[in-house]
Enzyme design. Structure first.
Site, PDB file in Angstrom:
ATOM      1  CE1 TYR A 112       0.001   1.633   4.509  1.00 52.86           C
ATOM      2  CE2 TYR A 112       1.143  -0.471   4.361  1.00 52.86           C
ATOM      3  CZ  TYR A 112       0.855   0.696   5.059  1.00 52.86           C
ATOM      4  OH  TYR A 112       1.422   0.922   6.280  1.00 52.86           O
ATOM      5  CB  SER A 162       3.067  -4.726   5.817  1.00 53.00           C
ATOM      6  OG  SER A 162       3.171  -3.336   6.027  1.00 53.00           O
ATOM      7  CG  HIS A 184       8.171   0.791  11.293  1.00 51.01           C
ATOM      8  ND1 HIS A 184       7.011   1.532  11.250  1.00 51.01           N
ATOM      9  CD2 HIS A 184       9.189   1.689  11.233  1.00 51.01           C
ATOM     10  CE1 HIS A 184       7.311   2.823  11.163  1.00 51.01           C
ATOM     11  NE2 HIS A 184       8.634   2.944  11.148  1.00 51.01           N
ATOM     12  CG  ASP A 236       3.055   4.485   5.728  1.00 50.31           C
ATOM     13  OD1 ASP A 236       2.379   5.477   6.051  1.00 50.31           O
ATOM     14  OD2 ASP A 236       3.731   3.833   6.543  1.00 50.31           O
ATOM     15  CG  HIS A 266       5.119  -0.408  15.558  1.00 55.45           C
ATOM     16  ND1 HIS A 266       5.082  -1.159  14.411  1.00 55.45           N
ATOM     17  CD2 HIS A 266       5.116   0.894  15.148  1.00 55.45           C
ATOM     18  CE1 HIS A 266       5.059  -0.365  13.357  1.00 55.45           C
ATOM     19  NE2 HIS A 266       5.090   0.884  13.772  1.00 55.45           N
TER      20      HIS A 266
END
Length: 506
Positions: free
Chosen positions: A93, A102, A154, A95, A240
């Site tokens: 997607y 992801s 991340h 961001d 996270h």
């Protein structure tokens, strides 16, 4: 060692010959180009935002939406509609101003490396497709544009909700301050805008300003407090982690995920031992990154002074003893692999950092840059070195220097290329990602949306959409529901079979 984990990577995006191009639109082109190449309709297999809660803080409160930076509002629909779920269980997607891959949920560091590298192939395919429509788009697996902007790689780790968050902060902060010497990707230039000539260990370190916080783009914290588990909330916490770099070296990527998972296991078991807290952690983070000689001493709160490598040996030895005790002297293969590479890399960094050029990104990149400097007499301020730095992370196989080094046997490769290619379309079999990906592969016309913890179907004859929850990440596996999914001729039959079996993807 085994836990649910994954990597999110935002890619740098450039439109050749057009520095003023809108990065959000270019990123949208990347997502839609890849979706088109795989026959995915973005408006069909979109993201389900129902359970998103990006402003919930692990310290026990929710940030008000009016107080949040727009970049924190990840629970709103992407205005470009470039947001798709892939058959390998991943999310692709936009961001904000970057295309993001992801990865699906996995349970081992080696699997995390495999599906992260699959994301590189996804982005490469999008670049190849867009090259047929000039000027095209190019992508870089890096973390800064060298002009003051940084974008994230991340990590996510599922851990026990019962673990006090204060323990996470206490024990992970010094580990993250030091971890960069094993896992940093290297950068030409010092400071957020790379204005000061030189070379540093990590791409992200200069961009961190505070020790603990909820933000990810402003006042970046070493420990991020977002409390959005995407799972049973009273059982799990999703840690996270925003401080890591994008890795090309398999060993560094494996160590990034594996060493962190081992430290988390010790924290969960309250078995870390004596306090290793560092004085001035943010300033020390920067100082370590700025010293490729690895001689910088950090100061612990107990007064001891040691290098980052020495601190990582402290964590390693405690983790090794912990694994030995918990396994009865026979750690599982994944834990043994991480401990092997952890000690190997620390040994090499301790003797001479250049000995780790096959395993660690920043060392491998530095070796290439020093070759140019020696051949052409270049100072660190020479813009040609910044160009080489950028080319290192180019996703194209024939242009990216990291890819060329790996192809020439100059980087240690842990995951076979054939396995990475298979991971582009195939989900991990041992997490709920299998059900998500399999449903997209078999019943794409009926899947209208999905998320980490749900798949939503539109079934002919049903007035309402049918939502299948997946709050248990270790259910929805191939072993649990594979036969049901494969034998169902359509989505309606799948839902009936799940109901008859008295189960769902949970």
């Amino acid at each position: 060692m085994r836990r649910v984990m994954g990597i999110e990577t935002e890619y740098g995006v450039v439109v050749p010959g057009d520095p003023a191009a809108n990065p959000m639109l270019a990123s949208g082109d990347v997502v839609t180009a890849y979706a088109a190449s795989r026959g995915i309709r973005p408006a069909r297999a979109s993201w389900d935002y129902a359970d998103e809660a990006p402003l919930r803080d692990a310290r026990g409160f929710d940030m008000g939406r009016g107080d949040a930076h727009p970049s924190q509002l990840t629970d709103t629909e992407d205005p470009t509609l470039a947001n798709v779920v892939l058959t390998n269980g991943a999310r692709l997607y936009v961001d904000h101003a970057h295309p993001e891959y992801s990865s699906p949920e996995v349970t081992t560091p080696r699997a995390a490396v495999r599906w992260d590298r699959a994301g590189e192939l996804v982005m490469r395919e999008a670049v190849t497709r867009l090259a047929t429509v000039p000027p095209g788009v190019n992508l870089y697996k890096n973390n800064t544009d060298g002009k003051g902007a940084s974008y994230g790689t991340h990590e996510n780790y599922l851990m026990a909700r019962s673990t006090p968050f204060a323990s996470v902060v206490k024990h992970l902060t010094p580990f993250f301050v030091a971890r960069q010497v094993m896992c940093g990707s290297g950068r030409v230039g010092i400071g957020v805008d790379s204005r000061t000539p030189g070379y540093q260990i990590a791409q992200r370190s200069d961009f961190f300003e505070v020790e603990v916080g909820l933000e990810t783009t402003l006042k970046r914290p070493i420990i991020n407090t977002r409390d959005e588990p995407h799972a049973v909330a009273d059982r799990y916490r999703r840690l996270h982690v925003i401080i890591g770099d994008a890795n090309h070296a398999d060993v560094a990527n494996l160590l990034k995920m594996g060493s962190t998972s081992l430290v988390l296991a010790m924290i969960e078991a309250d078995a870390v031992g004596a306090d290793l807290s560092v004085r001035r952690p943010v300033a020390t983070l920067h100082e370590i990154s700025h010293d490729p000689s690895l001689q910088t001493k950090l100061e612990l709160v107990d007064g001891r002074r040691m290098t980052a490598v020495e601190l990582l040996w402290e964590y390693h030895d405690r983790a090794a003893a912990f694994a030995e005790e918990r396994s009865g002297g026979q750690p599982d293969p994944d834990t043994a692999e991480v401990l092997h590479w952890w000690s190997t890399v620390l040994d090499r960094l301790g003797r001479d950092p250049m000995e780790a050029r096959r395993e660690v990104d920043w060392v491998a990149k530095l070796a290439v840059l020093e070759g140019y400097r020696e051949r052409d007499g270049l100072a660190w301020s020479d813009p040609r070195l910044k160009a080489v730095d950028l080319q290192w992370s180019d996703v194209r196989a024939d242009r990216g220097l990291a890819h060329r080094l790996a192809a020439n046997g100059r980087l240690e490769v842990l995951v076979d290329d054939a396995d990475v290619r298979a991971a582009v379309t195939t989900p991990p079999s041992d997490t709920r990602a299998w059900f998500r990906g399999a449903c997209l592969a078999r019943f794409s016309e009926a899947v209208v949306a999905a998320s980490w913890d749900s798949v939503i179907f539109e079934v002919p004859g049903q007035r309402m959409l049918q939502r299948v929850p997946m709050l248990e990440p270790l259910r929805g596996t191939e072993a649990a529901v594979g036969q049901i999914v494969r034998e169902a001729p359509d989505a309606a039959a799948l839902l009936r079979a799940l109901a008859t079996a008295g189960t769902d993807a949970d």
